[in-house]
Design an enzyme around this catalytic site. Structure first.
Site, PDB file in Angstrom:
ATOM      1  N   HIS A  70      36.513   4.901  31.120  1.00 24.16           N
ATOM      2  CA  HIS A  70      36.894   4.161  31.710  1.00 24.16           C
ATOM      3  C   HIS A  70      38.325   3.931  30.936  1.00 24.16           C
ATOM      4  O   HIS A  70      38.606   4.140  29.818  1.00 24.16           O
ATOM      5  CB  HIS A  70      36.712   2.724  31.875  1.00 24.16           C
ATOM      6  CG  HIS A  70      36.784   2.254  32.842  1.00 24.16           C
ATOM      7  ND1 HIS A  70      38.314   1.760  32.783  1.00 24.16           N
ATOM      8  CD2 HIS A  70      36.581   2.305  34.174  1.00 24.16           C
ATOM      9  CE1 HIS A  70      38.757   0.813  33.964  1.00 24.16           C
ATOM     10  NE2 HIS A  70      37.403   0.925  34.876  1.00 24.16           N
ATOM     11  N   ASP A 127      31.448   0.225  25.357  1.00 23.95           N
ATOM     12  CA  ASP A 127      31.360  -0.199  25.899  1.00 23.95           C
ATOM     13  C   ASP A 127      30.796  -0.084  27.241  1.00 23.95           C
ATOM     14  O   ASP A 127      29.627   0.304  27.433  1.00 23.95           O
ATOM     15  CB  ASP A 127      32.972   0.383  27.099  1.00 23.95           C
ATOM     16  CG  ASP A 127      33.349   0.492  28.732  1.00 23.95           C
ATOM     17  OD1 ASP A 127      32.854  -0.556  29.435  1.00 23.95           O
ATOM     18  OD2 ASP A 127      33.908   0.818  29.361  1.00 23.95           O
ATOM     19  N   GLN A 156      28.284  -1.453  32.557  1.00 24.74           N
ATOM     20  CA  GLN A 156      27.646  -0.624  32.632  1.00 24.74           C
ATOM     21  C   GLN A 156      25.745  -0.499  32.114  1.00 24.74           C
ATOM     22  O   GLN A 156      25.283  -0.399  33.535  1.00 24.74           O
ATOM     23  CB  GLN A 156      27.702   0.652  32.870  1.00 24.74           C
ATOM     24  CG  GLN A 156      28.910   1.406  34.328  1.00 24.74           C
ATOM     25  CD  GLN A 156      29.523   0.533  35.205  1.00 24.74           C
ATOM     26  OE1 GLN A 156      28.285   0.128  35.983  1.00 24.74           O
ATOM     27  NE2 GLN A 156      30.199   0.080  36.057  1.00 24.74           N
ATOM     28  N   LYS A 158      30.640  -7.908  37.243  1.00 24.50           N
ATOM     29  CA  LYS A 158      29.461  -7.120  36.852  1.00 24.50           C
ATOM     30  C   LYS A 158      28.144  -7.348  37.097  1.00 24.50           C
ATOM     31  O   LYS A 158      27.343  -6.801  36.841  1.00 24.50           O
ATOM     32  CB  LYS A 158      29.917  -5.640  36.202  1.00 24.50           C
ATOM     33  CG  LYS A 158      30.768  -4.901  36.088  1.00 24.50           C
ATOM     34  CD  LYS A 158      30.889  -3.833  35.711  1.00 24.50           C
ATOM     35  CE  LYS A 158      32.205  -2.689  36.102  1.00 24.50           C
ATOM     36  NZ  LYS A 158      33.524  -3.573  35.978  1.00 24.50           N
ATOM     37  N   CYS A 169      38.884   5.050  37.676  1.00 26.80           N
ATOM     38  CA  CYS A 169      38.986   4.344  36.669  1.00 26.80           C
ATOM     39  C   CYS A 169      38.425   5.705  35.750  1.00 26.80           C
ATOM     40  O   CYS A 169      39.093   5.075  34.096  1.00 26.80           O
ATOM     41  CB  CYS A 169      39.090   2.933  35.636  1.00 26.80           C
ATOM     42  SG  CYS A 169      40.113   2.277  37.428  1.00 26.80           S
TER      43      CYS A 169
END
Length: 574
Positions: free
Chosen positions: A265, A346, A349, A372, A512
C-alpha cells in the site's frame, strides 16, 4: 456535425439512465449534455469528438437505443456453450450443470452472518429505482411501485472500511453523554471515568494481539500514522548519529538498506521513500510474483544483506488477497540482515480477519487500523516491543509526552506516552475497545474460518464469469476475503457505477497500490471484499449483476476496457 449523437434511454430509472449516459460520455470522450429527464425517457446529446481527440470507442451509428433496464434486457450474446446445431446437446447440458454448481453450495457456518446482521443497521439500507437511499421513515415505503423496484444494499467494500455494529456506536454515544472529559489530567470524576475507559481500550488491544505489555500499544489516527511514526523517528537525525545524550536511539543513516515489496500500500512505500531522501539510506523492493500473487522468497533472500537495517512488508495484500509467509520472512532477516535489524508488519488486512499473535510473529512492529475491524474512523494503533519503542525518539512534541520541561531542554516519558502528544482520540479509542469486545464475542477463529470459505466461494464464482481475470492466488489457495479483478468488457470505474445502480457496493481504482498495478499490467482494478456479516447470497447477487453488466457492455461492441489517454483521466463516476 452540429446535430451530435442522440441516446434515447427508454423506460429506465433516471439514475440508470444517467449512469449509462455518463459511461457513454466517457467512451466517446466528450462531456455529456442532459436533455429533459423523466422516469421513463432520458435524451442525452453528445458532441462528436474531433478527429484529433482520443477516446475509448468509436461508434459508426449516430443513434443507439437502449431499452428498459440496460442491464437486465441487454441482447443475449453467443457463448461457448450455445447449441451449434451439431448434436452437442448432451455436452452442453453437462456443461450447464457444472456451471450451476453454486446453487447447491452451502457454507459450513451458514448461521454466522444471519446471526449478526441485525447488529449493523446500515446493512438493511435499500434503494429506489433511482438509486436513492430509501429512508426508514419514508411515506412511500409501502407503495407497490417502490416495493417492485426496491433494491437492497450488498456491501462488498469492507477492505476499505468495515461497517460498525450497534455496540460500537452505542459506546461512542455513551462516552459523550456520560463520561466526556480529557484524560490523565483531571482529578474530577468525569476525567477519572474517561481515563479508565481510554486506558481499558489499550488493555483490550494488547490482549487482542497478545502483546507482552499494555505499554507496547500506541494509539494513532490509523495505520498510516503508525508507519509514519516509526519512519519519522528512525530518520529524525537525518542520517547523523544522535548526540551522546541519546546515544541509544535507533536511527538510519547513509548506506543502510530498507526493504519493502512492490505489492505494498502507498502508506508503506511513501514514508520509506522520504526516509531514504532524508538519511541517504537505500530503498530496495521485492518484485511482485505476477503468476501466483505470492511472496517471492528467493528474490527477498537475495535482497537481504548485512547492510539491511529495516524491513517493512504487509501481512495480507489489500489487492491480491495473498497472505505473506511472515515466519519465513522473519527467519531470513534474523539470519542474513544486520544485527538488530527491525521488521515491521502492515497488519491492516489481517488483524480484523484472523487471530494475530505478535509473540508468534516475532516482528518488531505492527500497524493496524481500527475502522477496518468494526471500530470508528480516526483510530488505529502501533504495536512495538517495549524496549524498541523506548529506543525511538518522540514523533511529536507537546503535552502528555514529556517527563520534565526546561527552557533549554526537555526529557520524555516512556512509551506509550512519548508517542501520544496532545489530547488523544478518546472516544475513538473507546469505540475500538468496544469493537474488540464485539469481535471477541463472536470469536476470531470462527470469523477466520467463515471468511476463508466465503472467500474461496467468491473466487470460484468469479472464475466462472467469462471475461473476468482475478488478480492474486489461483483457486484453491487460501486467500483473504477479497478479490480484485479486471474484465475484458468494461473499465473498473464504469463497472463500479453500474453495480452501484443495482445496490452493489464495490471499490474501483488502484486501491493505493499503483506500483503493483503497473507491475501486473493494469492501471486500475475492481475489488469486492467481504467480512463476517456477508452472506453467500451477497456473493450470488453480486455475480448476477456483474454478469448482466458485462453482457450489456458486450452488446455495445468495441473494446470498452481500453484505457483513456492517461491514468490521471480515471475518475470514478458518482
Amino acid at each position: 456535425c452540429r446535430c451530435g449523437f442522440l441516446f434515447f434511454l427508454s423506460t429506465m430509472s433516471s439514475k440508470q439512465a444517467v449512469a449509462a449516459a455518463a459511461i457513454a460520455s466517457t467512451i466517446l470522450g466528450n462531456p455529456l449534455q442532459l436533455g429533459s429527464t423523466t422516469s421513463s425517457t432520458v435524451v442525452v446529446a453528445f458532441r462528436p469528438p474531433s478527429q484529433h481527440q482520443h477516446h475509448r470507442n468509436k461508434y459508426s451509428a449516430s443513434t443507439i437505443l437502449l431499452k428498459s433496464s440496460a442491464i437486465s434486457e441487454s441482447p443475449s450474446l453467443p457463448t461457448e456453450n450455445s447449441d451449434d446445431g451439431n448434436g452437442n446437446d448432451d455436452d452442453n447440458n453437462k456443461s450447464n450443470e457444472e456451471s450451476l454448481w453454486w446453487k447447491d453450495f452451502q457454507l459450513k457456518d451458514s448461521t454466522l452472518a444471519p446471526s449478526v446482521i441485525n447488529d449493523f443497521p446500515i446493512l438493511s439500507t435499500s434503494f429506489d429505482a433511482d438509486g436513492k437511499i430509501i429512508s426508514s421513515s419514508s411515506d412511500n415505503d409501502d407503495d407497490d411501485d417502490v416495493k417492485q423496484t426496491k433494491k437492497r444494499l450488498v456491501y462488498l467494500d469492507s477492505a476499505a472500511t468495515s461497517q460498525k455494529p450497534n455496540a460500537v456506536t452505542t459506546a461512542l454515544t455513551s462516552y459523550y453523554e456520560h463520561a466526556n472529559s480529557n484524560v490523565h489530567r483531571g482529578a474530577h470524576a468525569l476525567s477519572r471515568e474517561a481515563t479508565e475507559q481510554y486506558e481499558s481500550a489499550r488493555d483490550k488491544v494488547a490482549s487482542f494481539i497478545h502483546a507482552s505489555s499494555r505499554n507496547e500499544i500506541v494509539f494513532t489516527s490509523g495505520a498510516t500514522e503508525a508507519i509514519n511514526l516509526v519512519a519519522t523517528a528512525l530518520s529524525q537525525s537525518c542520517g547523523q548519529p544522535p548526540n551522546k545524550k541519546n546515544a541509544r536511539e535507533l536511527y538510519l543513516s547513509g548506506g543502510d538498506e530498507i526493504i519493502i515489496t512492490e505489492s505494498e500500500h502507498h502508506s508503506n512505500i511513501v514514508p520509506w521513500q522520504m526516509v531514504a531522501e532524508r538519511t541517504g539510506a537505500v530503498l530496495k523492493y521485492v518484485p511482485v510474483c505476477a503468476d501466483t500473487g505470492g511472496f517471492d522468497l528467493d528474490a527477498f533472500t537475495e535482497l537481504i544483506t548485512p547492510q539491511t537495517k529495516f524491513v517493512s512488508v504487509q501481512h495480507v495484500s489489500n489487492v491480491l488477497g495473498s497472505i505473506n509467509p511472515v515466519g519465513e520472512i522473519v527467519d531470513i532477516v534474523r539470519s542474513k540482515a544486520a544485527p538488530g535489524a527491525k521488521i515491521m508488519l502492515d497488519a491492516c488486512q489481517s488483524v480484523p480477519h484472523m487471530g494475530v499473535d505478535v509473540q508468534t510473529l516475532n516482528v518488531d512492529f505492527i500497524a493496524a487500523s481500527g475502522h477496518k475491524m468494526c471500530g470508528p474512523t480516526g483510530i488505529g494503533f502501533l504495536w512495538g516491543k517495549e524496549s524498541v519503542l523506548n529506543s525511538l525518539p518522540p514523533y511529536k512534541g507537546g503535552g502528555e509526552m514529556i517527563d520534565e520541561v526546561y527552557m533549554d531542554h526537555s526529557t520524555y516519558a516512556p512509551a506509550p506516552a512519548r508517542f501520544e502528544a496532545g489530547t488523544p482520540a478518546i472516544a475513538q479509542a473507546i469505540g475500538l475497545g468496544a469493537a474488540i469486545d464485539y469481535l471477541n464475542e463472536i470469536g476470531m477463529e470462527r470469523i477466520h474460518d467463515y471468511e476463508v470459505e466465503l472467500a474461496d466461494y467468491l473466487r470460484r464464482r468469479l472464475e466462472d464469469v467469462k471475461g473476468v481475470t482475478v488478480l492474486g492466488p489461483p483457486v484453491g489457495t487460501e486467500r483473504a476475503a477479497l478479490c480484485a479483478f479486471v474484465t475484458d468488457a468494461v473499465h473498473p470505474s464504469d463497472l463500479g457505477t453500474f453495480l452501484d445502480v443495482e445496490g452493489v457496493a464495490i471499490r474501483a481504482g488502484h486501491h493505493c497500490c499503483q506500483p503493483l498495478h503497473r507491475a501486473l499490467g493494469y492501471s486500475h482494478s475492481a475489488r469486492a471484499s467481504l467480512y463476517f456479516y456477508n452472506t453467500k447470497e451477497d456473493v450470488d447477487d453480486f455475480i448476477a449483476v456483474l454478469e448482466d453488466t458485462l453482457k450489456f457492455f458486450g452488446s455495445l461492441g468495441g473494446d470498452a476496457i481500453e484505457e483513456a489517454d492517461s491514468d490521471d483521466a480515471f475518475v470514478p463516476l458518482f
